[in-house]
Design a protein around this motif. Structure first.
Motif: not given
Ligand SMILES: CCC[C@@H]1OC(=O)[C@@H](C)C[C@H](C)CCCCC(=O)CCC[C@@H](CC)/C=C\C=C(/COC)CC[C@@H](O)[C@@H](O)C[C@H](O)CNC1=O
Length: 161
Positions: A70, A131, A143
């Motif tokens: 992805v 977190i 986004v």
């Molecule tokens: C932010 C995208 C998440 C990030 O995607 C990434 O890496 C990118 C490269 C893509 C992934 C491989 C796949 C995305 C799947 C879609 C998704 O996830 C929908 C997201 C919605 C989002 C609106 C954009 C809301 C908010 C989230 C959060 C708060 O963000 C401020 C919670 C973060 C905590 O759960 C933290 O533990 C997460 C951890 O750090 C790993 N992070 C990821 O997977």
């Protein structure tokens, strides 16, 4: 060519976001125990050392191959869209820069540790928001900027004033 794409400014911005993400994660890993919490602003904002093998809200736990695929697709798409759509369009350039840096930040963690370091622990109203880290913040800002670009500044073939 360079002027229309602001490629230098955007690369510097991405490098800055990526550096901030990796430095903050390094400091958390180096100086904190997992689960340790440091209050920054009462109970509303804490630095809590946390790891996540999944995506947002812990989705797809441990599916590293999925995450690699992805992320590589997302990064390639972002470069393509930048070349195609972001000419003379500052909002789109900034959105793509934030998304690229955020995706890359978590990608580095996943390749190196097969998990992502999280530490920003906010209590929003009474909901204990998951977190997250600098990379997630950049992704979320990207986004939001992209939504603004599509719905507000419209098909910007002029620079957003
Ligand atoms: C932010 C995208 C998440 C990030 O995607 C990434 O890496 C990118 C490269 C893509 C992934 C491989 C796949 C995305 C799947 C879609 C998704 O996830 C929908 C997201 C919605 C989002 C609106 C954009 C809301 C908010 C989230 C959060 C708060 O963000 C401020 C919670 C973060 C905590 O759960 C933290 O533990 C997460 C951890 O750090 C790993 N992070 C990821 O997977």
């Amino acid at each position: 060519m360079l002027k229309e794409y602001r490629i230098v400014q955007m690369l510097i911005t991405a490098a800055g976001i990526l550096a901030l993400d990796q430095i903050t994660k390094f400091l958390v890993v180096r100086y904190m125990e997992i689960g340790q919490s440091i209050p920054v602003f009462g109970k509303y904002l804490e630095i809590t050392s946390h790891r996540n093998q999944g995506a947002a809200w812990g989705m797809f736990q441990g599916q590293m191959i999925f995450f690699y695929l992805v992320t590589v697709v997302v990064l390639a798409l972002l470069v393509f869209i930048y070349k195609k759509e972001a000419r003379n369009n500052f909002t789109a350039q900034l959105a793509i820069t934030f998304l690229f840096a955020g995706a890359l930040g978590n990608f580095i963690d996943r390749v190196l540790f097969q998990e992502v370091v999280d530490f920003i622990d906010v209590l929003i109203i009474n909901y204990d928001f998951p977190i997250f880290n600098v990379a997630d913040s950049a992704l979320t800002i990207g986004v939001i900027l992209m939504i603004i670009e599509v719905f507000i500044t419209g098909k910007g073939d002029k620079d957003a004033k």
